[in-house]
Write an enzyme that holds these catalytic residues in place. Structure first.
Site, PDB file in Angstrom:
ATOM      1  N   CYS A   6       0.850  -1.189   0.000  1.00  0.00           N
ATOM      2  CA  CYS A   6       0.000   0.000   0.000  1.00  0.00           C
ATOM      3  C   CYS A   6       0.889   1.244   0.000  1.00  0.00           C
ATOM      4  CB  CYS A   6      -0.912  -0.066   1.217  1.00  0.00           C
ATOM      5  SG  CYS A   6      -0.967   1.395   2.228  1.00  0.00           S
ATOM      6  N   GLU A   7       0.605   2.155  -0.918  1.00  0.00           N
ATOM      7  CA  GLU A   7       1.480   3.317  -1.058  1.00  0.00           C
ATOM      8  C   GLU A   7       1.294   4.341   0.052  1.00  0.00           C
ATOM      9  OE1 GLU A   7       0.593   4.881  -4.902  1.00  0.00           O
ATOM     10  OE2 GLU A   7      -1.089   6.083  -4.202  1.00  0.00           O
ATOM     11  N   HIS A   8       0.240   4.188   0.822  1.00  0.00           N
ATOM     12  CA  HIS A   8       0.006   5.146   1.913  1.00  0.00           C
ATOM     13  C   HIS A   8       0.767   4.795   3.179  1.00  0.00           C
ATOM     14  CE1 HIS A   8      -3.959   5.583  -0.404  1.00  0.00           C
ATOM     15  NE2 HIS A   8      -3.161   6.566  -0.746  1.00  0.00           N
ATOM     16  N   HIS A   9       1.010   3.510   3.401  1.00  0.00           N
ATOM     17  CA  HIS A   9       1.662   3.095   4.645  1.00  0.00           C
ATOM     18  C   HIS A   9       2.882   2.192   4.423  1.00  0.00           C
ATOM     19  CE1 HIS A   9      -2.608   3.941   5.786  1.00  0.00           C
ATOM     20  NE2 HIS A   9      -2.023   4.540   6.800  1.00  0.00           N
TER      21      HIS A   9
ATOM     22  N   GLN B  53      -5.240  -0.534  -4.290  1.00  0.00           N
ATOM     23  CA  GLN B  53      -5.864  -1.708  -4.911  1.00  0.00           C
ATOM     24  C   GLN B  53      -6.675  -1.343  -6.157  1.00  0.00           C
ATOM     25  OE1 GLN B  53      -7.853  -4.318  -2.133  1.00  0.00           O
ATOM     26  NE2 GLN B  53      -9.100  -5.224  -3.753  1.00  0.00           N
TER      27      GLN B  53
ATOM     28  N   HIS C 184      -5.775  -5.867   3.823  1.00  0.00           N
ATOM     29  CA  HIS C 184      -4.819  -4.762   3.954  1.00  0.00           C
ATOM     30  C   HIS C 184      -4.261  -4.718   5.370  1.00  0.00           C
ATOM     31  CE1 HIS C 184      -5.685  -2.522   0.123  1.00  0.00           C
ATOM     32  NE2 HIS C 184      -6.602  -3.466   0.125  1.00  0.00           N
TER      33      HIS C 184
ATOM     34  N   CYS D 161      -2.357  -2.578   6.650  1.00  0.00           N
ATOM     35  CA  CYS D 161      -2.373  -1.229   7.236  1.00  0.00           C
ATOM     36  C   CYS D 161      -3.673  -1.006   7.989  1.00  0.00           C
ATOM     37  CB  CYS D 161      -2.160  -0.154   6.174  1.00  0.00           C
ATOM     38  SG  CYS D 161      -3.412  -0.111   4.903  1.00  0.00           S
TER      39      CYS D 161
END
Ligand SMILES: [Zn+2]
Length: 199
Positions: free
Chosen positions: A71-74, A112, A140, A142
């Site tokens: 995941c690119e956010h976490h 995703q 996920h 995260c």
């Protein structure tokens, strides 16, 4: 990258020089390079002469493809199953290449929804099919590890083009074949949302 990881360990309150951590920067660098190796992949080399001209226009399905992404956010993993279907017009892709295509896009920093679209778009661009459908179901970390909205840590996304978008029977046939009960893709909204990255 090794220096950054050493610095990160120190920021976390660790002692980067203790025995268990001394080789960690090297290992983390190696792991991240592998997990993001999709950026360097050349799609045409991956497909390497596995596009064939055929007279076949029935639905082709490859289901339960395992995938792992970040995941690119976490920068935490999300992983699950990918189901791909398409209806060839004149060209097919060698079946074994489809999981490799999934890996190319999964081994990047992703959300995703975009991952699902990229796989569908690539198959559409390479084979000009009558239709293509991709459904991804993923957990996920995260969300599940942090205890955020646990009920939504399992997300389903879909991308449908051509006959799968236009023809409800075709779409239902695909969904029946992958035995997905948790969602009704084909409507644009996914049944569950992936991490939204706002915290
Ligand atoms: Zn996330």
């Amino acid at each position: 990258m090794k220096d950054l990881i050493r610095q990160l360990l120190a920021e976390l309150g660790e002692d980067p020089s203790r025995e268990g951590l001394v080789d960690t920067p090297k290992r983390v660098e190696k792991a991240y390079k592998f997990l993001t190796s999709g950026y360097d992949a050349d799609i045409d080399r991956v497909l390497n002469n596995a596009l064939f001209t055929v007279d076949y226009s029935e639905m082709v399905i490859v289901k339960d493809i395992d995938f792992y992404s970040l995941c690119e956010h976490h920068l935490l993993p999300f992983f699950g199953k990918c189901h791909v279907a398409y209806i060839p017009s004149t060209r097919v892709i060698g079946l074994s290449k489809i999981p490799r295509l999934v890996d190319v896009f999964a081994r990047r920093l992703q959300v995703q929804e975009r991952l699902t679209n990229q796989i569908a778009d690539m198959i559409r661009d390479k084979t000009a099919p009558l239709g293509v459908a991709v459904v991804m179901e993923a957990t996920h970390l995260c969300m599940s590890m942090r205890g955020v909205e646990k009920q939504n840590s399992f997300a389903v996304t879909s991308a449908m083009h051509g006959a799968f978008r236009d023809n409800a029977r075709t779409r239902m046939e695909f969904l029946e074949l992958i035995k997905l009960r948790s969602a009704v893709p084909g409507v644009r909204e996914p049944a569950g949302y992936a991490c939204v990255g706002d915290d």
